[in-house]
Structure formats: structure tokens, C-alpha cells
Motif scaffolding. Structure first.
Motif, PDB file in Angstrom:
ATOM      1  N   GLY A   3      -1.379   3.180  -8.526  1.00  0.00           N
ATOM      2  CA  GLY A   3      -0.018   2.693  -8.641  1.00  0.00           C
ATOM      3  C   GLY A   3       0.809   2.884  -7.400  1.00  0.00           C
ATOM      4  O   GLY A   3       0.935   3.956  -6.926  1.00  0.00           O
ATOM      5  N   GLY A   4       1.278   1.823  -6.875  1.00  0.00           N
ATOM      6  CA  GLY A   4       2.223   1.887  -5.763  1.00  0.00           C
ATOM      7  C   GLY A   4       1.639   2.425  -4.477  1.00  0.00           C
ATOM      8  O   GLY A   4       0.578   2.028  -4.060  1.00  0.00           O
ATOM      9  N   PHE A   5       2.313   3.410  -3.913  1.00  0.00           N
ATOM     10  CA  PHE A   5       1.900   3.924  -2.620  1.00  0.00           C
ATOM     11  C   PHE A   5       1.310   5.320  -2.731  1.00  0.00           C
ATOM     12  O   PHE A   5       1.157   6.008  -1.735  1.00  0.00           O
ATOM     13  CB  PHE A   5       3.077   3.925  -1.633  1.00  0.00           C
ATOM     14  CG  PHE A   5       4.281   4.681  -2.122  1.00  0.00           C
ATOM     15  CD1 PHE A   5       4.358   6.058  -1.991  1.00  0.00           C
ATOM     16  CD2 PHE A   5       5.327   4.018  -2.723  1.00  0.00           C
ATOM     17  CE1 PHE A   5       5.455   6.754  -2.444  1.00  0.00           C
ATOM     18  CE2 PHE A   5       6.434   4.713  -3.170  1.00  0.00           C
ATOM     19  CZ  PHE A   5       6.491   6.093  -3.036  1.00  0.00           C
ATOM     20  N   GLY A   6       0.955   5.755  -3.899  1.00  0.00           N
ATOM     21  CA  GLY A   6       0.453   7.111  -4.098  1.00  0.00           C
ATOM     22  C   GLY A   6      -0.732   7.455  -3.233  1.00  0.00           C
ATOM     23  O   GLY A   6      -0.820   8.536  -2.682  1.00  0.00           O
ATOM     24  N   SER A   7      -1.670   6.532  -3.061  1.00  0.00           N
ATOM     25  CA  SER A   7      -2.853   6.849  -2.286  1.00  0.00           C
ATOM     26  C   SER A   7      -2.547   6.973  -0.804  1.00  0.00           C
ATOM     27  O   SER A   7      -3.264   7.635  -0.077  1.00  0.00           O
ATOM     28  CB  SER A   7      -3.936   5.792  -2.517  1.00  0.00           C
ATOM     29  OG  SER A   7      -3.479   4.542  -2.054  1.00  0.00           O
ATOM     30  N   ASP A   8      -1.484   6.340  -0.335  1.00  0.00           N
ATOM     31  CA  ASP A   8      -1.118   6.457   1.078  1.00  0.00           C
ATOM     32  C   ASP A   8      -0.603   7.851   1.403  1.00  0.00           C
ATOM     33  O   ASP A   8      -0.744   8.327   2.515  1.00  0.00           O
ATOM     34  CB  ASP A   8      -0.020   5.445   1.445  1.00  0.00           C
ATOM     35  CG  ASP A   8      -0.523   4.016   1.433  1.00  0.00           C
ATOM     36  OD1 ASP A   8      -1.758   3.833   1.473  1.00  0.00           O
ATOM     37  OD2 ASP A   8       0.312   3.102   1.379  1.00  0.00           O
ATOM     38  N   PHE A   9       0.016   8.506   0.453  1.00  0.00           N
ATOM     39  CA  PHE A   9       0.653   9.776   0.706  1.00  0.00           C
ATOM     40  C   PHE A   9      -0.102  10.950   0.078  1.00  0.00           C
ATOM     41  O   PHE A   9       0.312  12.080   0.215  1.00  0.00           O
ATOM     42  CB  PHE A   9       2.090   9.775   0.169  1.00  0.00           C
ATOM     43  CG  PHE A   9       2.980   8.810   0.899  1.00  0.00           C
ATOM     44  CD1 PHE A   9       3.393   9.074   2.192  1.00  0.00           C
ATOM     45  CD2 PHE A   9       3.391   7.632   0.298  1.00  0.00           C
ATOM     46  CE1 PHE A   9       4.211   8.193   2.882  1.00  0.00           C
ATOM     47  CE2 PHE A   9       4.218   6.757   0.975  1.00  0.00           C
ATOM     48  CZ  PHE A   9       4.619   7.033   2.265  1.00  0.00           C
ATOM     49  N   ALA A  10      -1.155  10.690  -0.625  1.00  0.00           N
ATOM     50  CA  ALA A  10      -1.862  11.766  -1.307  1.00  0.00           C
ATOM     51  C   ALA A  10      -2.575  12.653  -0.302  1.00  0.00           C
ATOM     52  O   ALA A  10      -3.192  12.182   0.629  1.00  0.00           O
ATOM     53  CB  ALA A  10      -2.864  11.195  -2.306  1.00  0.00           C
ATOM     54  N   GLY A  11      -2.471  13.943  -0.520  1.00  0.00           N
ATOM     55  CA  GLY A  11      -3.191  14.881   0.320  1.00  0.00           C
ATOM     56  C   GLY A  11      -4.536  15.172  -0.302  1.00  0.00           C
ATOM     57  O   GLY A  11      -5.013  14.480  -1.187  1.00  0.00           O
ATOM     58  N   SER A  12      -5.170  16.249   0.126  1.00  0.00           N
ATOM     59  CA  SER A  12      -6.486  16.589  -0.405  1.00  0.00           C
ATOM     60  C   SER A  12      -6.371  17.389  -1.694  1.00  0.00           C
ATOM     61  O   SER A  12      -7.373  17.771  -2.255  1.00  0.00           O
ATOM     62  CB  SER A  12      -7.264  17.389   0.643  1.00  0.00           C
ATOM     63  OG  SER A  12      -6.542  18.567   0.976  1.00  0.00           O
ATOM     64  N   GLY A  13      -5.169  17.637  -2.172  1.00  0.00           N
ATOM     65  CA  GLY A  13      -4.950  18.474  -3.349  1.00  0.00           C
ATOM     66  C   GLY A  13      -5.014  17.719  -4.653  1.00  0.00           C
ATOM     67  O   GLY A  13      -4.159  17.908  -5.505  1.00  0.00           O
ATOM     68  N   ASP A  18       1.582  15.425  -0.231  1.00  0.00           N
ATOM     69  CA  ASP A  18       1.584  16.383   0.872  1.00  0.00           C
ATOM     70  C   ASP A  18       2.865  16.174   1.674  1.00  0.00           C
ATOM     71  O   ASP A  18       2.975  15.193   2.409  1.00  0.00           O
ATOM     72  CB  ASP A  18       0.348  16.157   1.738  1.00  0.00           C
ATOM     73  CG  ASP A  18       0.280  17.102   2.922  1.00  0.00           C
ATOM     74  OD1 ASP A  18       1.213  17.901   3.122  1.00  0.00           O
ATOM     75  OD2 ASP A  18      -0.731  17.042   3.648  1.00  0.00           O
ATOM     76  N   PRO A  19       3.848  17.070   1.536  1.00  0.00           N
ATOM     77  CA  PRO A  19       5.130  16.881   2.233  1.00  0.00           C
ATOM     78  C   PRO A  19       4.963  16.785   3.755  1.00  0.00           C
ATOM     79  O   PRO A  19       5.675  16.025   4.402  1.00  0.00           O
ATOM     80  CB  PRO A  19       5.942  18.123   1.857  1.00  0.00           C
ATOM     81  CG  PRO A  19       5.297  18.652   0.624  1.00  0.00           C
ATOM     82  CD  PRO A  19       3.859  18.264   0.701  1.00  0.00           C
ATOM     83  N   GLY A  20       4.055  17.537   4.321  1.00  0.00           N
ATOM     84  CA  GLY A  20       3.824  17.478   5.771  1.00  0.00           C
ATOM     85  C   GLY A  20       3.328  16.113   6.204  1.00  0.00           C
ATOM     86  O   GLY A  20       3.783  15.559   7.212  1.00  0.00           O
ATOM     87  N   LEU A  21       2.416  15.553   5.433  1.00  0.00           N
ATOM     88  CA  LEU A  21       1.879  14.227   5.731  1.00  0.00           C
ATOM     89  C   LEU A  21       2.969  13.164   5.586  1.00  0.00           C
ATOM     90  O   LEU A  21       3.095  12.268   6.433  1.00  0.00           O
ATOM     91  CB  LEU A  21       0.701  13.906   4.811  1.00  0.00           C
ATOM     92  CG  LEU A  21       0.055  12.529   4.972  1.00  0.00           C
ATOM     93  CD1 LEU A  21      -0.503  12.360   6.377  1.00  0.00           C
ATOM     94  CD2 LEU A  21      -1.035  12.341   3.942  1.00  0.00           C
ATOM     95  N   ILE A  22       3.761  13.288   4.552  1.00  0.00           N
ATOM     96  CA  ILE A  22       4.855  12.331   4.341  1.00  0.00           C
ATOM     97  C   ILE A  22       5.837  12.390   5.506  1.00  0.00           C
ATOM     98  O   ILE A  22       6.251  11.357   6.032  1.00  0.00           O
ATOM     99  CB  ILE A  22       5.572  12.603   2.997  1.00  0.00           C
ATOM    100  CG1 ILE A  22       4.633  12.290   1.834  1.00  0.00           C
ATOM    101  CG2 ILE A  22       6.848  11.778   2.891  1.00  0.00           C
ATOM    102  CD1 ILE A  22       5.159  12.716   0.485  1.00  0.00           C
ATOM    103  N   MET A  23       6.189  13.598   5.940  1.00  0.00           N
ATOM    104  CA  MET A  23       7.121  13.745   7.066  1.00  0.00           C
ATOM    105  C   MET A  23       6.541  13.113   8.338  1.00  0.00           C
ATOM    106  O   MET A  23       7.269  12.450   9.083  1.00  0.00           O
ATOM    107  CB  MET A  23       7.444  15.224   7.320  1.00  0.00           C
ATOM    108  CG  MET A  23       8.406  15.807   6.319  1.00  0.00           C
ATOM    109  SD  MET A  23      10.009  14.970   6.307  1.00  0.00           S
ATOM    110  CE  MET A  23      10.627  15.405   7.902  1.00  0.00           C
ATOM    111  N   GLU A  24       5.267  13.323   8.586  1.00  0.00           N
ATOM    112  CA  GLU A  24       4.645  12.734   9.773  1.00  0.00           C
ATOM    113  C   GLU A  24       4.659  11.213   9.696  1.00  0.00           C
ATOM    114  O   GLU A  24       4.933  10.533  10.689  1.00  0.00           O
ATOM    115  CB  GLU A  24       3.211  13.241   9.957  1.00  0.00           C
ATOM    116  CG  GLU A  24       3.133  14.646  10.497  1.00  0.00           C
ATOM    117  CD  GLU A  24       3.907  14.830  11.806  1.00  0.00           C
ATOM    118  OE1 GLU A  24       3.728  14.015  12.734  1.00  0.00           O
ATOM    119  OE2 GLU A  24       4.695  15.786  11.893  1.00  0.00           O
TER     120      GLU A  24
END
Length: 95
Positions: A3-13, A18-24
Motif C-alpha cells: 500500500g502506497g509508499f510503505g516499501s520505499d521507506f521500510a527499514g530492515s525492521g 526507519d526515521p533515519g532513512l526517511i530523513m535522508e
């Protein structure tokens, strides 16, 4: 894609954001937008300054004017950018 953009921002958890990945990613998007705006403003300014009457090609004087205008614009932008970054660093050091 689930759904949506979840896979773009998902971390390995396991699907957690992943807030760090989102910020980058946001920083990269901002940098791209700033570069596009810089290029657009430089193009507009130099076109207005150098092109008397648009045609199918640029003559030698127009080509030289465009090149010089773009060089000056980038030099000015770099000078302002360095001064701004220097000021930000000084202000952060004083906090």
C-alpha cells in the motif's frame, strides 16, 4: 508493492519505518528541488539578459553571453552559499 509508499521507506525492521532513512530521502528530495530551482532561475535570468530575439540557434555572441552569465550566476550562488553555511555553523557553535 503493498500500500502506497510503505516499501520505499521500510527499514530492515520488518516493515517498520526507519526515521533515519526517511530523513535522508527527504534531504535528497530537497537538494534536488533546490538544484532544479537554481537551474531554472539561472536559465530565466541569462535568457532574458543574453537573447535579443529567439531563433533556431544561438550566434557566437549569444553563446558567449550565456556562458559568462551562467558562470557569474554560479560563482555568486556559491559565494552566498558558503557565507550562509559559515554563518549557520557559527550560530550552531554559539548555541
Amino acid at each position: 508493492m503493498e500500500g502506497g509508499f510503505g516499501s520505499d521507506f521500510a527499514g530492515s525492521g520488518g516493515g517498520k519505518l526507519d526515521p533515519g532513512l526517511i530523513m535522508e530521502q527527504v534531504k535528497v528530495q530537497i537538494a534536488v528541488a533546490n538544484a532544479q530551482e537554481l537551474l531554472q532561475r539561472m536559465t530565466d535570468k541569462c535568457f532574458r539578459k543574453c537573447i535579443g530575439k529567439p531563433g533556431g540557434s544561438l550566434d557566437n555572441s549569444e553563446q558567449k553571453c550565456i556562458a559568462m552569465c551562467m558562470d557569474r550566476y554560479m560563482d555568486a550562488w556559491n559565494t552566498v552559499s558558503r557565507a550562509y553555511n559559515s554563518r549557520l555553523q557559527r550560530e550552531r557553535a554559539n548555541m
